[in-house]
Enzyme design. Structure first.
Site, short mmCIF file in Angstrom:
data_model
loop_
_atom_site.label_atom_id
_atom_site.label_comp_id
_atom_site.label_asym_id
_atom_site.label_seq_id
_atom_site.Cartn_x
_atom_site.Cartn_y
_atom_site.Cartn_z
N ASP A 1 34.00 39.87 34.94
CA ASP A 1 35.29 40.41 34.48
C ASP A 1 36.19 40.77 35.69
O ASP A 1 35.49 41.76 36.29
CB ASP A 1 35.23 41.46 33.29
N VAL A 2 37.25 40.42 35.88
CA VAL A 2 37.90 40.77 37.36
C VAL A 2 38.28 42.20 37.18
O VAL A 2 38.36 42.97 38.37
CB VAL A 2 39.22 39.99 37.33
N ASN B 1 43.87 34.45 40.23
CA ASN B 1 44.61 33.44 38.98
C ASN B 1 44.36 33.82 37.88
O ASN B 1 45.01 33.68 36.83
CB ASN B 1 44.15 32.19 39.16
N TYR C 1 52.98 40.88 29.74
CA TYR C 1 52.79 39.97 30.60
C TYR C 1 53.83 39.93 31.81
O TYR C 1 53.47 39.85 32.94
CB TYR C 1 52.75 38.33 30.02
#
Length: 246
Positions: free
Chosen positions: A54-55, A78, A143
């Site tokens: 998990d980033v 990304n 977002y």
């Protein structure tokens, strides 16, 4: 061989970046949440190394970086998620989750990788932003804010890390027929309608984004730092062309 480390590289745009990078001679490693989802690209490119993580979690990112055995020459942030819906109908937890992956996660990985790049003396980071953060629209909620925030963080990283040998840029995709938008453009009528609004008169391809990322990482772009490269066929500059003159 130079090493590219791509987050969210198991599917969509990230998988295309892995494909294009390997074709250009890069050693490629990807970090993604689920090995099963990444199976098609791993089967296609058996030399690509996969790390599950998990980033937004420091421990899983550090584990992956330790497992690489080398410092990446290129980091591509990304990994991202998108959920359409009005702001009022988006729960706080969902809003926070979108920010956590798209913004906090990218910053987390950048800090951890940049520290290693700086110790080594050089490196390139490319963050994937979005035209949704430049000319936003209703329904994209967190977002848009996350991507605009990542563009700002890109500029700050470039200023802090540029003197230490690390360039940081971003690529802002426009309407891409692939990645997270693939389901939208499965409807041919929608795809044609949207393409007609783009000055280039087509939707973007995943390879358009991958090629832009790899160019920014190349020596040809060695004097570009802190820049957001918009890859949208001219769409965000076309507002006036959509307004009747009489």
């Amino acid at each position: 061989m130079a090493l590219a480390f791509i987050t969210g590289g198991g599917t969509g745009l990230g998988a295309e970046m892995a494909r294009c990078a390997q074709a250009q001679g890069w050693d490629v490693a990807i970090l993604d949440l689920c090995r099963d989802a990444a199976r098609p690209i791993l089967d296609e490119l058996p030399d690509v190394r996969f790390f599950e993580g998990d980033v937004a979690r420091e421990d899983t990112v550090v584990s992956a970086l330790d497992g690489l055995g080398a410092v990446p020459d290129l980091l591509v942030n990304n990994a991202g998620i998108l959920k359409f819906g009005s702001l009022l109908e988006t729960s706080f937890d969902e809003f926070a989750r979108i920010l956590n992956v798209n913004l906090t996660g990218a910053v987390n990985v950048s800090r951890l990788v940049a520290a290693r790049m700086i110790a080594r003396g050089h490196g390139s980071i490319v963050n994937i932003t979005s035209t949704a953060g430049i000319a936003t629209s209703p329904g994209v909620n967190a977002y848009a804010g996350a991507k605009r925030g990542l563009a700002a963080m890109t500029e700050m990283m470039a200023q802090e890390w540029g003197p230490l040998g690390v360039r940081v840029n971003s690529v802002a995709p426009g309407m891409i027929q692939g990645g997270m938008s693939r389901s939208i453009y499965a409807d041919r009528a929608v795809a044609d309608r949207r393409a007609s609004a783009v000055p280039s008169r087509r939707l973007g391809a995943e390879a358009d984004i991958a090629n832009a990322v790899l160019w920014l990482a190349s020596e040809e772009a060695s004097y570009i730092n802190g820049h957001e490269l918009v890859v949208d066929g001219g769409l965000t500059k076309a507002t006036m062309s959509m307004i009747p003159r009489d």
